[in-house]
Design an enzyme around this catalytic site. Structure first.
Site, PDB file in Angstrom:
ATOM      1  CE1 TYR A 156      50.201  36.980  21.071  1.00  0.00           C
ATOM      2  CE2 TYR A 156      51.290  36.198  23.060  1.00  0.00           C
ATOM      3  CZ  TYR A 156      51.321  36.474  21.703  1.00  0.00           C
ATOM      4  OH  TYR A 156      52.456  36.226  20.974  1.00  0.00           O
ATOM      5  CE  LYS A 163      55.253  34.686  20.234  1.00  0.00           C
ATOM      6  NZ  LYS A 163      56.132  34.342  19.078  1.00  0.00           N
TER       7      LYS A 163
HETATM    8  P1  NAD Z   1      53.880  37.591  10.091  1.00  0.00           P
HETATM    9  O1  NAD Z   1      52.534  37.001   9.891  1.00  0.00           O
HETATM   10  O2  NAD Z   1      54.431  38.431   9.031  1.00  0.00           O
HETATM   11  O3  NAD Z   1      54.938  36.418  10.428  1.00  0.00           O
HETATM   12  C1  NAD Z   1      54.557  35.162  10.939  1.00  0.00           C
HETATM   13  C2  NAD Z   1      55.243  34.134  10.077  1.00  0.00           C
HETATM   14  O4  NAD Z   1      55.024  32.802  10.586  1.00  0.00           O
HETATM   15  C3  NAD Z   1      54.710  34.125   8.626  1.00  0.00           C
HETATM   16  O5  NAD Z   1      55.780  34.367   7.750  1.00  0.00           O
HETATM   17  C4  NAD Z   1      54.185  32.712   8.447  1.00  0.00           C
HETATM   18  O6  NAD Z   1      54.394  32.216   7.128  1.00  0.00           O
HETATM   19  C5  NAD Z   1      55.037  31.966   9.473  1.00  0.00           C
HETATM   20  N1  NAD Z   1      54.492  30.634   9.797  1.00  0.00           N
HETATM   21  C6  NAD Z   1      53.328  30.343  10.395  1.00  0.00           C
HETATM   22  N2  NAD Z   1      53.160  28.993  10.452  1.00  0.00           N
HETATM   23  C7  NAD Z   1      54.276  28.456   9.867  1.00  0.00           C
HETATM   24  C8  NAD Z   1      54.684  27.122   9.592  1.00  0.00           C
HETATM   25  N3  NAD Z   1      53.927  26.055   9.911  1.00  0.00           N
HETATM   26  N4  NAD Z   1      55.883  26.924   8.990  1.00  0.00           N
HETATM   27  C9  NAD Z   1      56.662  27.981   8.633  1.00  0.00           C
HETATM   28  N5  NAD Z   1      56.318  29.263   8.868  1.00  0.00           N
HETATM   29  C10 NAD Z   1      55.130  29.491   9.463  1.00  0.00           C
HETATM   30  O7  NAD Z   1      53.781  38.397  11.468  1.00  0.00           O
HETATM   31  P2  NAD Z   1      54.918  39.022  12.405  1.00  0.00           P
HETATM   32  O8  NAD Z   1      54.212  39.994  13.281  1.00  0.00           O
HETATM   33  O9  NAD Z   1      56.066  39.449  11.600  1.00  0.00           O
HETATM   34  O10 NAD Z   1      55.313  37.781  13.332  1.00  0.00           O
HETATM   35  C11 NAD Z   1      56.632  37.283  13.447  1.00  0.00           C
HETATM   36  C12 NAD Z   1      56.946  36.905  14.886  1.00  0.00           C
HETATM   37  O11 NAD Z   1      56.934  38.082  15.682  1.00  0.00           O
HETATM   38  C13 NAD Z   1      55.973  35.944  15.524  1.00  0.00           C
HETATM   39  O12 NAD Z   1      56.700  35.018  16.331  1.00  0.00           O
HETATM   40  C14 NAD Z   1      55.132  36.831  16.405  1.00  0.00           C
HETATM   41  O13 NAD Z   1      54.611  36.129  17.509  1.00  0.00           O
HETATM   42  C15 NAD Z   1      56.198  37.824  16.847  1.00  0.00           C
HETATM   43  N6  NAD Z   1      55.702  39.089  17.402  1.00  0.00           N
HETATM   44  C16 NAD Z   1      54.831  39.859  16.706  1.00  0.00           C
HETATM   45  C17 NAD Z   1      54.380  41.045  17.254  1.00  0.00           C
HETATM   46  C18 NAD Z   1      53.375  41.923  16.540  1.00  0.00           C
HETATM   47  O14 NAD Z   1      52.726  42.749  17.199  1.00  0.00           O
HETATM   48  N7  NAD Z   1      53.220  41.804  15.234  1.00  0.00           N
HETATM   49  C19 NAD Z   1      54.844  41.455  18.515  1.00  0.00           C
HETATM   50  C20 NAD Z   1      55.765  40.651  19.192  1.00  0.00           C
HETATM   51  C21 NAD Z   1      56.176  39.454  18.624  1.00  0.00           C
HETATM   52  C1  IMJ Z   2      47.624  38.324  18.787  1.00  0.00           C
HETATM   53  C2  IMJ Z   2      46.437  37.856  19.339  1.00  0.00           C
HETATM   54  C3  IMJ Z   2      45.808  38.522  20.380  1.00  0.00           C
HETATM   55  C4  IMJ Z   2      46.352  39.666  20.908  1.00  0.00           C
HETATM   56  C5  IMJ Z   2      47.533  40.146  20.342  1.00  0.00           C
HETATM   57  C6  IMJ Z   2      48.178  39.480  19.276  1.00  0.00           C
HETATM   58  N1  IMJ Z   2      48.298  41.234  20.635  1.00  0.00           N
HETATM   59  C7  IMJ Z   2      49.384  41.290  19.816  1.00  0.00           C
HETATM   60  C8  IMJ Z   2      49.329  40.211  18.934  1.00  0.00           C
HETATM   61  C9  IMJ Z   2      47.958  42.199  21.677  1.00  0.00           C
HETATM   62  C10 IMJ Z   2      50.442  42.326  19.873  1.00  0.00           C
HETATM   63  C11 IMJ Z   2      50.328  39.890  17.844  1.00  0.00           C
HETATM   64  N2  IMJ Z   2      51.333  38.897  18.343  1.00  0.00           N
HETATM   65  C12 IMJ Z   2      52.251  39.346  19.356  1.00  0.00           C
HETATM   66  C13 IMJ Z   2      51.394  37.582  17.912  1.00  0.00           C
HETATM   67  O1  IMJ Z   2      52.275  36.859  18.361  1.00  0.00           O
HETATM   68  C14 IMJ Z   2      50.431  37.041  16.956  1.00  0.00           C
HETATM   69  C15 IMJ Z   2      50.327  35.712  16.716  1.00  0.00           C
HETATM   70  C16 IMJ Z   2      49.302  35.112  15.906  1.00  0.00           C
HETATM   71  C17 IMJ Z   2      48.370  35.830  15.177  1.00  0.00           C
HETATM   72  C18 IMJ Z   2      47.390  35.159  14.431  1.00  0.00           C
HETATM   73  C19 IMJ Z   2      46.314  35.887  13.665  1.00  0.00           C
HETATM   74  C20 IMJ Z   2      45.723  35.054  12.566  1.00  0.00           C
HETATM   75  C21 IMJ Z   2      45.579  33.608  12.915  1.00  0.00           C
HETATM   76  N3  IMJ Z   2      46.431  33.036  13.780  1.00  0.00           N
HETATM   77  C22 IMJ Z   2      47.389  33.749  14.472  1.00  0.00           C
HETATM   78  N4  IMJ Z   2      48.302  33.075  15.198  1.00  0.00           N
HETATM   79  C23 IMJ Z   2      49.242  33.733  15.895  1.00  0.00           C
HETATM   80  O2  IMJ Z   2      44.703  32.925  12.354  1.00  0.00           O
END
Ligand code: NAD
Ligand code: IMJ
Length: 256
Positions: A156, A163
């Site tokens: 991460y 974050k």
């Molecule tokens: P997702 O890829 O669907 O959403 C990420 C969004 O960020 C996308 O819609 C992308 O277009 C947008 N984005 C990236 N760069 C941008 C920019 N320059 N301008 C405008 N938008 C931009 O994935 P998600 O899992 O729905 O992620 C949403 C949020 O949830 C993130 O903050 C992520 O860190 C958080 N999150 C995700 C998880 C997980 O396991 N998926 C867990 C906890 C928190």
């Molecule tokens: C993302 C990376 C490494 C470990 C991770 C994650 N774990 C989880 C996530 C354990 C749950 C997903 N997460 C919480 C995120 O916030 C992801 C952010 C993200 C993911 C990508 C993948 C593709 C890319 N850039 C990214 N930047 C942010 O090119």
């Protein structure tokens, strides 16, 4: 019964596809009568966001790349014209270069650190500073975060540091905007299979560990994150600001 969000105008940033956490949130809020505006990052996702947003009556769809100040300015102007008053903002945006999300954090580049912080942490401030003047009837701002802000989680890396900045930012924004009856909170979700989880090394094993170790012995359903967002956007949470709510089956409380 009157719906929880009737008469509320809410901006949703971060829908990329039907798996996006922001899309689950949108459905929950629309189900309680909110009028929604969606932003899309660029033309690459525009079509998909339009297709989804069209399912929601009266939805407004606008472009916004959060790295460009002028695009956020235009967004604020468009919302003032379309909505007049804004009641809610859902920020669900994060990005880091994929090469920063593997290997050791100690190897993070200056440019990689800056980009991850710009998109994943500063963007909340950039958007909040232009949207709070539209929240003339009070409001609720929320962002999405992850446990990697407070624990060292493999791969991460720089996202965890971003974050941590985001969560600190939630506290400072809450302190600034409380006087206008605007609340600011974070929701820390457990791992969910979305675009942002694609290609992440060991994601399967992380999911498996959560299902095995979390108090609820299961993973996180985007719909339960969405219902916490509904709580935060509604007056049910009127006394809650500056905090982070974990929606992760309780995984964050576990020691060994
Ligand atoms: P997702 O890829 O669907 O959403 C990420 C969004 O960020 C996308 O819609 C992308 O277009 C947008 N984005 C990236 N760069 C941008 C920019 N320059 N301008 C405008 N938008 C931009 O994935 P998600 O899992 O729905 O992620 C949403 C949020 O949830 C993130 O903050 C992520 O860190 C958080 N999150 C995700 C998880 C997980 O396991 N998926 C867990 C906890 C928190
Ligand atoms: C993302 C990376 C490494 C470990 C991770 C994650 N774990 C989880 C996530 C354990 C749950 C997903 N997460 C919480 C995120 O916030 C992801 C952010 C993200 C993911 C990508 C993948 C593709 C890319 N850039 C990214 N930047 C942010 O090119």
């Amino acid at each position: 019964m009157e719906s929880m969000l009737t008469g509320k105008n809410i901006l949703i940033m971060g829908v990329a596809n039907e798996r996006s956490i922001a899309w689950a949130i949108a459905q929950s809020l629309a189900g309680q009568g909110a009028r929604l505006a969606f932003t899309y990052e660029n033309e690459r996702v525009e079509e998909r966001v339009r297709k989804l947003a069209e399912k929601i009556p009266d939805a407004v769809i606008l472009p916004c790349n959060v790295t460009v100040d002028e695009e956020i300015d235009s967004l604020a102007a468009a919302l003032k014209e379309r909505f007049g008053v804004l009641h809610g903002l859902v920020h669900s945006i994060a990005f880091a270069k994929s090469e920063e999300l593997e290997g050791h954090y100690v190897n993070t580049s200056r440019a990689g650190f800056a980009l991850a912080h710009d998109i994943s942490a500063y963007s909340l401030v950039a958007v909040a500073q232009r949207m709070y003047p539209l929240m003339t009837e009070g409001g609720s701002i929320m962002t999405m975060t992850y446990l990697g802000s407070v624990r060292a989680i493999r791969n991460y890396n720089v996202m965890g540091v971003a974050k941590a900045a985001l969560e600190a930012s939630v506290r400072y924004l809450a302190n600034d905007l409380g006087q206008y009856n605007i609340r600011v909170n974070g929701v820390s979700a457990g791992p969910i299979r979305t675009l942002a989880a694609k290609g992440i090394k060991d994601f399967n094993s992380i999911l498996h560990t959560v299902e095995e170790k979390a108090p609820l012995r299961r993973g996180t359903d985007p719909a339960e994150v969405a219902d916490t967002a509904l709580f935060l956007m509604s007056s049910m949470s009127r006394g809650v600001t500056g905090g982070v709510i974990y929606v992760d089956s309780g995984y964050n409380i576990i020691g060994v």
